[in-house]
Design an enzyme around this catalytic site. Structure first.
Site, PDB file in Angstrom:
ATOM      1  N   SER A 124       0.839  -1.194   0.000  1.00  0.00           N
ATOM      2  CA  SER A 124       0.000   0.000   0.000  1.00  0.00           C
ATOM      3  C   SER A 124       0.879   1.250   0.000  1.00  0.00           C
ATOM      4  O   SER A 124       1.575   1.502  -0.973  1.00  0.00           O
ATOM      5  CB  SER A 124      -0.967  -0.055   1.188  1.00  0.00           C
ATOM      6  OG  SER A 124      -1.990   0.904   1.063  1.00  0.00           O
ATOM      7  N   HIS A 158      -4.237  -1.881  -4.062  1.00  0.00           N
ATOM      8  CA  HIS A 158      -5.638  -2.199  -3.739  1.00  0.00           C
ATOM      9  C   HIS A 158      -6.559  -1.988  -4.946  1.00  0.00           C
ATOM     10  O   HIS A 158      -7.674  -1.500  -4.811  1.00  0.00           O
ATOM     11  CB  HIS A 158      -6.135  -1.333  -2.568  1.00  0.00           C
ATOM     12  CG  HIS A 158      -5.281  -1.384  -1.351  1.00  0.00           C
ATOM     13  ND1 HIS A 158      -4.984  -2.568  -0.693  1.00  0.00           N
ATOM     14  CD2 HIS A 158      -4.649  -0.387  -0.661  1.00  0.00           C
ATOM     15  CE1 HIS A 158      -4.220  -2.286   0.355  1.00  0.00           C
ATOM     16  NE2 HIS A 158      -3.998  -0.981   0.387  1.00  0.00           N
TER      17      HIS A 158
END
Length: 231
Positions: A124, A158
């Site tokens: 991330s 994501h």
């Protein structure tokens, strides 16, 4: 050999029952018992995140440690980092990560580490940070952010895991707010050697990765061949 392994999602913090991506990262080091250091700046060095890292990596044949900028392990951060074999950067706020690293000079230390063969990895925010720019929710709503620029182009983690990531990223690519770049689903990881993509791997069969560029007034997603690490 300069290596960066950028996870769209997955690993010990998201798939604790599935060690495929964590094992892959460790296996890229030639040492039998590599020293791996967790950097949790993006989460404010959250104690629970650090604990989950140790719980996961204590099960592997490695030597885990962590670097906190809120409770520094040493007055000499460069020596501490350069003693490691692998750096794993956790998720959270990319904006805070970049700001704090620059304030402490950790960005320059990690650039030196990368050039000297220490493997850089992360999830991330810990993926976005290595690229020139990316799409982040550090400000609340998803928006673009400048990162460190070790790798050229942009990054979106994501990609399938948060409903707004894909439409926002592709719109920013179409409008040329962001440069062309790489998107990775939860469970997918992009492995760079130097600044070139060497491989894409996944911890589950449906995880995908893409190279996204502007095309004909819109955008084009080029699916990247990916190896599923699960048998």
């Amino acid at each position: 050999m300069k290596q960066i392994i950028a996870l769209g999602g997955g690993g010990f913090s998201m798939e604790p029952e599935n060690p495929a991506l964590d094992t892959y990262i460790l296996n890229q080091c030639s040492k039998k018992t590599p020293k791996i250091c967790f950097v949790g700046t993006a989460s404010g060095d959250a104690e629970s995140y650090i604990e989950r890292f140790y719980q996961a990596y204590n099960a592997f044949d490695c030597i885990p440690s962590h670097l906190s900028l809120f409770k520094p392990p040493s007055g000499d951060l460069e020596s501490y980092v350069m003693d490691k074999d692998i750096i794993f950067v956790g998720g959270g706020s990319t904006k805070n990560l970049v700001a704090l690293w620059k304030e402490w000079g950790l960005d320059k230390i990690l650039y030196k580490a990368w050039n000297e063969g220490i493997i850089l990895s992360g999830i991330s925010a810990g993926s976005i940070c290595w690229f020139e720019e990316g799409v982040t929710d550090s400000y609340g709503d998803l928006t673009d952010i400048k990162a460190l620029g070790f790798l050229p182009g942009s990054n979106c983690p994501h990609y399938d895991g948060e409903k707004d990531r894909r439409p926002v990223y592709t719109r920013m690519i179409k409008d040329q707010v962001l440069s062309p770049g790489y998107a990775a689903d939860d469970g997918a990881a992009l492995h760079f050697i130097g600044t070139d993509l060497h491989a894409a791997v996944s911890s589950r069969p449906d995880a995908k990765a893409y190279y996204v560029r502007p095309a004909d007034g819109g955008f084009q997603e080029e699916e990247i061949a990916i190896k599923n690490l699960q048998p």
